[in-house]
Design a protein around this motif. Sequence first.
Motif: not given
Length: 128
Positions: A88-90, A95-113
């Motif tokens: 789900a987090c991947i 949605l941010y593939n290629g962007g430097s924010i992608r790790p933040l989005i994925e880790y924030a998602c993982m923390a939330t879930l």
Amino acid sequence: MKGLWSITLLGGLLWVSAAAAQDTDLDCDNAMTQLDMNACAYYDFQAADLVLNEAYAVAMARAKNYENGADVALRDAQRAWIPYRDAACIAEGQLYNGGSIRPLIEYACMATLTERRTQDMRLAYQEY
């Protein structure tokens, strides 16, 4: 999918490792660079995962008190939930593939879930 997650996670860990090596006194309350924000999101996920592991241990101990296989059911549910969370987090990060924010989005998602799973487990197994 497993290979993609491994690559994504490895890339994120390398990103975080670089941040940690550069700044051992990372102030996550005031992170200003994308690198720092990514590292802080990773640390948040790791903290949430530790709390989940503690809740899981309590829930498993309680589930073992039942002779109906509740502990096996809980173990199986947790083993199924982890790949769900990761996928789900991947998907969200894609949605941010290629962007430097992608790790933040994925880790924030993982923390939330992970935090939600901890709450659900505590409610179900009455850990307070």
